[in-house]
Design a protein around this motif. Structure first.
Motif, PDB file in Angstrom:
ATOM      1  N   THR A 167      53.129  42.414  34.377  1.00 31.41           N
ATOM      2  CA  THR A 167      52.708  43.340  35.427  1.00 31.41           C
ATOM      3  C   THR A 167      51.518  44.121  34.896  1.00 31.41           C
ATOM      4  O   THR A 167      51.643  44.855  33.922  1.00 31.41           O
ATOM      5  CB  THR A 167      53.850  44.310  35.796  1.00 31.41           C
ATOM      6  OG1 THR A 167      54.977  43.555  36.192  1.00 31.41           O
ATOM      7  CG2 THR A 167      53.423  45.227  36.923  1.00 31.41           C
ATOM      8  N   GLU A 184      40.837  37.807  44.726  1.00 29.76           N
ATOM      9  CA  GLU A 184      42.181  37.453  45.197  1.00 29.76           C
ATOM     10  C   GLU A 184      42.175  36.402  46.295  1.00 29.76           C
ATOM     11  O   GLU A 184      43.003  35.486  46.302  1.00 29.76           O
ATOM     12  CB  GLU A 184      42.904  38.713  45.673  1.00 29.76           C
ATOM     13  CG  GLU A 184      44.346  38.485  46.018  1.00 29.76           C
ATOM     14  CD  GLU A 184      45.071  39.781  46.311  1.00 29.76           C
ATOM     15  OE1 GLU A 184      46.299  39.729  46.344  1.00 29.76           O
ATOM     16  OE2 GLU A 184      44.423  40.829  46.492  1.00 29.76           O
ATOM     17  N   LYS A 186      44.294  45.633  38.424  1.00 31.98           N
ATOM     18  CA  LYS A 186      44.504  44.874  39.655  1.00 31.98           C
ATOM     19  C   LYS A 186      43.437  45.215  40.699  1.00 31.98           C
ATOM     20  O   LYS A 186      42.983  44.349  41.431  1.00 31.98           O
ATOM     21  CB  LYS A 186      45.895  45.146  40.217  1.00 31.98           C
ATOM     22  CG  LYS A 186      46.974  44.425  39.482  1.00 31.98           C
ATOM     23  CD  LYS A 186      48.297  44.594  40.197  1.00 31.98           C
ATOM     24  CE  LYS A 186      49.316  43.690  39.573  1.00 31.98           C
ATOM     25  NZ  LYS A 186      50.523  43.597  40.376  1.00 31.98           N
ATOM     26  N   GLY A 187      43.020  46.482  40.733  1.00 31.40           N
ATOM     27  CA  GLY A 187      41.984  46.889  41.678  1.00 31.40           C
ATOM     28  C   GLY A 187      40.669  46.181  41.435  1.00 31.40           C
ATOM     29  O   GLY A 187      39.984  45.777  42.372  1.00 31.40           O
ATOM     30  N   PRO A 220      48.332  46.866  34.926  1.00 36.10           N
ATOM     31  CA  PRO A 220      48.098  48.218  35.439  1.00 36.10           C
ATOM     32  C   PRO A 220      47.333  48.197  36.763  1.00 36.10           C
ATOM     33  O   PRO A 220      46.524  47.294  37.016  1.00 36.10           O
ATOM     34  CB  PRO A 220      47.260  48.873  34.344  1.00 36.10           C
ATOM     35  CG  PRO A 220      47.574  48.112  33.108  1.00 36.10           C
ATOM     36  CD  PRO A 220      47.820  46.698  33.560  1.00 36.10           C
ATOM     37  N   ARG A 221      47.583  49.179  37.601  1.00 36.99           N
ATOM     38  CA  ARG A 221      46.982  49.281  38.930  1.00 36.99           C
ATOM     39  C   ARG A 221      45.454  49.218  38.878  1.00 36.99           C
ATOM     40  O   ARG A 221      44.818  48.582  39.710  1.00 36.99           O
ATOM     41  CB  ARG A 221      47.453  50.582  39.586  1.00 36.99           C
ATOM     42  CG  ARG A 221      46.995  50.769  41.006  1.00 36.99           C
ATOM     43  CD  ARG A 221      47.475  52.093  41.603  1.00 36.99           C
ATOM     44  NE  ARG A 221      46.737  53.214  41.029  1.00 36.99           N
ATOM     45  CZ  ARG A 221      47.247  54.129  40.204  1.00 36.99           C
ATOM     46  NH1 ARG A 221      48.502  54.078  39.860  1.00 36.99           N
ATOM     47  NH2 ARG A 221      46.496  55.106  39.721  1.00 36.99           N
ATOM     48  N   GLU A 222      44.856  49.873  37.878  1.00 36.84           N
ATOM     49  CA  GLU A 222      43.400  49.914  37.776  1.00 36.84           C
ATOM     50  C   GLU A 222      42.815  48.518  37.570  1.00 36.84           C
ATOM     51  O   GLU A 222      41.779  48.180  38.123  1.00 36.84           O
ATOM     52  CB  GLU A 222      42.957  50.819  36.617  1.00 36.84           C
ATOM     53  CG  GLU A 222      43.302  52.274  36.818  1.00 36.84           C
ATOM     54  CD  GLU A 222      44.698  52.631  36.283  1.00 36.84           C
ATOM     55  OE1 GLU A 222      45.476  51.731  35.929  1.00 36.84           O
ATOM     56  OE2 GLU A 222      44.986  53.837  36.224  1.00 36.84           O
ATOM     57  N   ARG A 274      40.850  42.408  42.557  1.00 38.56           N
ATOM     58  CA  ARG A 274      41.029  42.137  43.993  1.00 38.56           C
ATOM     59  C   ARG A 274      39.822  41.411  44.612  1.00 38.56           C
ATOM     60  O   ARG A 274      39.978  40.706  45.604  1.00 38.56           O
ATOM     61  CB  ARG A 274      41.286  43.416  44.760  1.00 38.56           C
ATOM     62  CG  ARG A 274      42.618  44.024  44.451  1.00 38.56           C
ATOM     63  CD  ARG A 274      43.347  44.445  45.700  1.00 38.56           C
ATOM     64  NE  ARG A 274      44.562  45.147  45.321  1.00 38.56           N
ATOM     65  CZ  ARG A 274      45.722  44.554  45.134  1.00 38.56           C
ATOM     66  NH1 ARG A 274      45.811  43.263  45.291  1.00 38.56           N
ATOM     67  NH2 ARG A 274      46.791  45.232  44.797  1.00 38.56           N
ATOM     68  N   GLN A 329      45.495  36.373  37.263  1.00 35.46           N
ATOM     69  CA  GLN A 329      45.253  37.716  36.736  1.00 35.46           C
ATOM     70  C   GLN A 329      45.515  37.782  35.236  1.00 35.46           C
ATOM     71  O   GLN A 329      44.731  38.364  34.484  1.00 35.46           O
ATOM     72  CB  GLN A 329      46.136  38.733  37.452  1.00 35.46           C
ATOM     73  CG  GLN A 329      45.778  38.902  38.919  1.00 35.46           C
ATOM     74  CD  GLN A 329      46.741  39.818  39.611  1.00 35.46           C
ATOM     75  OE1 GLN A 329      46.577  41.032  39.514  1.00 35.46           O
ATOM     76  NE2 GLN A 329      47.734  39.260  40.278  1.00 35.46           N
ATOM     77  N   ASP A 363      49.194  35.536  40.478  1.00 31.08           N
ATOM     78  CA  ASP A 363      49.733  36.272  39.322  1.00 31.08           C
ATOM     79  C   ASP A 363      49.278  35.634  38.007  1.00 31.08           C
ATOM     80  O   ASP A 363      48.931  36.334  37.059  1.00 31.08           O
ATOM     81  CB  ASP A 363      51.255  36.337  39.367  1.00 31.08           C
ATOM     82  CG  ASP A 363      51.756  37.270  40.460  1.00 31.08           C
ATOM     83  OD1 ASP A 363      51.002  38.186  40.852  1.00 31.08           O
ATOM     84  OD2 ASP A 363      52.892  37.079  40.915  1.00 31.08           O
TER      85      ASP A 363
END
Length: 112
Positions: free
Chosen positions: A3, A16, A9-10, A5-7, A13, A28, A25
């Motif tokens: 998993t 994606e 993944k941003g 970190p949100r940053e 995107r 990434q 997944d």
């Protein structure tokens, strides 16, 4: 599965839509691992840096590169079509998170 970190993944995107939901997944993990891996960027080296060297389904990461349906040209277009002021992916990750923060955060979270 890792998993991220949100940053991070941003930042990812942007790419994606190029990949199917089924492989996203894994993509990434491969992209972030390729940025963090020193030397030769093999799938095995990337998985080791990302803390996934014992992954039982490691072949799925290889399949992303040789079987999954995605367009390297579309990935390139998205890189070329980015706003001029936007840094490349690795530079943006480092700029937004700070390299030391990024690596330490990944290690603390058990990714590397």
């Amino acid at each position: 599965m890792v998993t991220l970190p949100r940053e991070i993944k941003g930042v990812l995107r942007l790419f994606e839509e190029v990949f199917s939901e089924r492989v996203w997944d894994w993509v990434q993990v491969l992209v972030v691992g390729a940025i963090l891996t020193p030397g030769r960027r093999t799938v095995a080296a990337i998985l080791q840096v990302m803390g996934q060297s014992e992954e039982r389904q490691f072949q799925n990461y290889h399949r992303v590169l040789n079987r999954a349906s995605w367009s390297s040209r579309e990935v390139g277009r998205r890189l070329d079509g980015r706003p001029p002021q936007q840094a490349d992916l690795a530079e943006r990750l480092i700029a937004e998170l700070g390299f030391v923060h990024l690596v330490n955060g990944m290690k603390e979270a058990g990714y590397a």
